[in-house]
Design a protein around this motif. Sequence first.
Motif, short mmCIF file in Angstrom:
data_model
loop_
_atom_site.label_atom_id
_atom_site.label_comp_id
_atom_site.label_asym_id
_atom_site.label_seq_id
_atom_site.Cartn_x
_atom_site.Cartn_y
_atom_site.Cartn_z
N GLY A 38 26.18 -99.84 17.14
CA GLY A 38 25.41 -99.26 16.04
C GLY A 38 25.04 -97.81 16.30
O GLY A 38 25.19 -96.96 15.43
N LEU A 39 24.56 -97.54 17.51
CA LEU A 39 24.15 -96.17 17.86
C LEU A 39 25.34 -95.22 17.81
O LEU A 39 25.27 -94.14 17.20
CB LEU A 39 23.52 -96.16 19.26
CG LEU A 39 23.17 -94.78 19.83
CD1 LEU A 39 22.10 -94.11 18.98
CD2 LEU A 39 22.71 -94.90 21.29
N MET A 40 26.44 -95.59 18.45
CA MET A 40 27.58 -94.69 18.56
C MET A 40 28.29 -94.48 17.23
O MET A 40 28.76 -93.38 16.93
CB MET A 40 28.55 -95.20 19.63
CG MET A 40 27.96 -95.24 21.03
SD MET A 40 29.17 -95.55 22.34
CE MET A 40 30.01 -93.96 22.43
N ILE A 41 28.37 -95.53 16.41
CA ILE A 41 29.03 -95.38 15.10
C ILE A 41 28.18 -94.52 14.17
O ILE A 41 28.71 -93.73 13.38
CB ILE A 41 29.31 -96.76 14.48
CG1 ILE A 41 30.36 -97.51 15.31
CG2 ILE A 41 29.81 -96.60 13.04
CD1 ILE A 41 31.71 -96.80 15.40
N ASN A 42 26.87 -94.65 14.24
CA ASN A 42 26.00 -93.78 13.44
C ASN A 42 26.20 -92.31 13.80
O ASN A 42 26.29 -91.44 12.92
CB ASN A 42 24.53 -94.16 13.64
CG ASN A 42 24.12 -95.35 12.80
OD1 ASN A 42 24.55 -95.49 11.65
ND2 ASN A 42 23.28 -96.22 13.35
N ILE A 43 26.29 -92.03 15.10
CA ILE A 43 26.53 -90.65 15.54
C ILE A 43 27.92 -90.20 15.13
O ILE A 43 28.11 -89.03 14.73
CB ILE A 43 26.33 -90.54 17.06
CG1 ILE A 43 24.88 -90.83 17.42
CG2 ILE A 43 26.74 -89.15 17.57
CD1 ILE A 43 24.58 -90.83 18.91
N SER A 44 28.90 -91.08 15.19
CA SER A 44 30.27 -90.75 14.76
C SER A 44 30.29 -90.39 13.27
O SER A 44 30.98 -89.44 12.88
CB SER A 44 31.21 -91.93 15.01
OG SER A 44 31.41 -92.14 16.39
N ALA A 45 29.54 -91.13 12.48
CA ALA A 45 29.47 -90.84 11.04
C ALA A 45 28.86 -89.47 10.80
O ALA A 45 29.34 -88.70 9.95
CB ALA A 45 28.66 -91.92 10.32
N PHE A 46 27.82 -89.13 11.56
CA PHE A 46 27.19 -87.82 11.42
C PHE A 46 28.14 -86.70 11.85
O PHE A 46 28.27 -85.67 11.16
CB PHE A 46 25.91 -87.77 12.26
CG PHE A 46 25.25 -86.42 12.28
CD1 PHE A 46 24.58 -85.94 11.16
CD2 PHE A 46 25.30 -85.62 13.41
CE1 PHE A 46 23.96 -84.69 11.17
CE2 PHE A 46 24.70 -84.37 13.43
CZ PHE A 46 24.03 -83.91 12.31
N LEU A 47 28.83 -86.89 12.96
CA LEU A 47 29.79 -85.89 13.43
C LEU A 47 30.93 -85.73 12.43
O LEU A 47 31.40 -84.62 12.16
CB LEU A 47 30.35 -86.30 14.80
CG LEU A 47 29.39 -86.21 15.98
CD1 LEU A 47 30.02 -86.82 17.23
CD2 LEU A 47 28.98 -84.77 16.25
N GLY A 48 31.39 -86.87 11.87
CA GLY A 48 32.46 -86.82 10.88
C GLY A 48 32.05 -86.03 9.65
O GLY A 48 32.83 -85.22 9.12
N LEU A 49 30.82 -86.24 9.20
CA LEU A 49 30.32 -85.50 8.04
C LEU A 49 30.22 -84.01 8.34
O LEU A 49 30.53 -83.17 7.48
CB LEU A 49 28.95 -86.05 7.64
CG LEU A 49 28.33 -85.47 6.36
CD1 LEU A 49 29.25 -85.71 5.15
CD2 LEU A 49 26.95 -86.07 6.10
N MET A 50 29.81 -83.66 9.56
CA MET A 50 29.74 -82.26 9.95
C MET A 50 31.12 -81.60 9.90
O MET A 50 31.29 -80.50 9.37
CB MET A 50 29.15 -82.13 11.36
CG MET A 50 27.66 -82.29 11.46
SD MET A 50 27.07 -82.04 13.17
CE MET A 50 27.62 -80.37 13.47
N VAL A 51 32.10 -82.29 10.48
CA VAL A 51 33.46 -81.74 10.50
C VAL A 51 34.01 -81.58 9.09
O VAL A 51 34.61 -80.56 8.75
CB VAL A 51 34.39 -82.66 11.34
CG1 VAL A 51 35.85 -82.23 11.19
CG2 VAL A 51 34.00 -82.62 12.80
N MET A 52 33.77 -82.57 8.24
CA MET A 52 34.25 -82.50 6.86
C MET A 52 33.58 -81.37 6.09
O MET A 52 34.23 -80.67 5.30
CB MET A 52 33.98 -83.84 6.15
CG MET A 52 34.79 -84.99 6.67
SD MET A 52 34.26 -86.55 5.92
CE MET A 52 35.26 -87.72 6.85
N TYR A 53 32.28 -81.18 6.32
CA TYR A 53 31.57 -80.11 5.61
C TYR A 53 32.06 -78.73 6.08
O TYR A 53 32.24 -77.82 5.26
CB TYR A 53 30.07 -80.24 5.84
CG TYR A 53 29.28 -79.15 5.13
CD1 TYR A 53 29.13 -79.14 3.75
CD2 TYR A 53 28.68 -78.11 5.86
CE1 TYR A 53 28.43 -78.14 3.10
CE2 TYR A 53 27.98 -77.11 5.22
CZ TYR A 53 27.85 -77.13 3.83
OH TYR A 53 27.16 -76.12 3.21
N VAL A 54 32.26 -78.57 7.38
CA VAL A 54 32.76 -77.31 7.90
C VAL A 54 34.16 -77.03 7.36
O VAL A 54 34.49 -75.89 7.00
CB VAL A 54 32.76 -77.31 9.45
CG1 VAL A 54 33.47 -76.08 10.00
CG2 VAL A 54 31.32 -77.36 9.97
#
Length: 242
Positions: free
Chosen positions: A57-73
């Motif tokens: 749960g912890l790692m997938i939540n962080i992965s989702a946040f990182l993914g959103l950052m990459v997509m926004y950039v």
Amino acid sequence: MWWFLIGSSCLPVTLIIWSCAAFVISFLIAVLTRHVPPLVPFISDTGTQPPERCIFGLMINISAFLGLMVMYVRFILLQTLTERIPVISPRLNRTALICGALGCLGMCIVANFQETALRIVHDIGALLSFVMGTLYLILQSCISFKMLPYHHTHLVCGFRIMLSIVSTVAAIPMIVCYFLSNNSAVYLVPGDKGYGYHVASAVCEWLVAFSFNFFFLTYIKEFQTFTINVRTVLLQDSCNES
């Protein structure tokens, strides 16, 4: 300078390493504690019971946040490039970002609503994650094709198109076989009801997930070509200027 520190390439590099680690660590713990069979369980099955559930749960939540950052950039980069060379429509760029953001939301739902607790919510999150993620790959492949040869090479564009096709082709049997298996048990062995469909769906699920990671791998070279600057504007200063 290290290659992963050039430009903004640390963003996709961190996303890929963290996401793969999330899958591998939770899988190993779940298998070693015999919570799931070692032969191709569903990704979310490896995060159903403690202690792997907490790590997953912890790692997938962080992965989702990182993914959103990459997509926004990536969205901002394309927005900047199209101001110089208007080869793609802003609507296409926004649509791709929305699909990616919804896919990240689905990941968060999967991470926080285990299938053994709220299966319907979990399934909705998984469907949102894989369908929207696949649409994101397709739209970004179209964008890459439209931007040839201004920003992308034919090799990168072809690889992205291949990954979007693989993800699309794998996502369809993944969904179909999941519903055909009609067995909500986490630990299935040969001979159990729906075991064949379960394995087929799980194989396709892993294939789609790693297609996403390989797709972000193609962002590394691209993210090395620019940097991100943050500008701070105090509200008091902006009011004085007006």
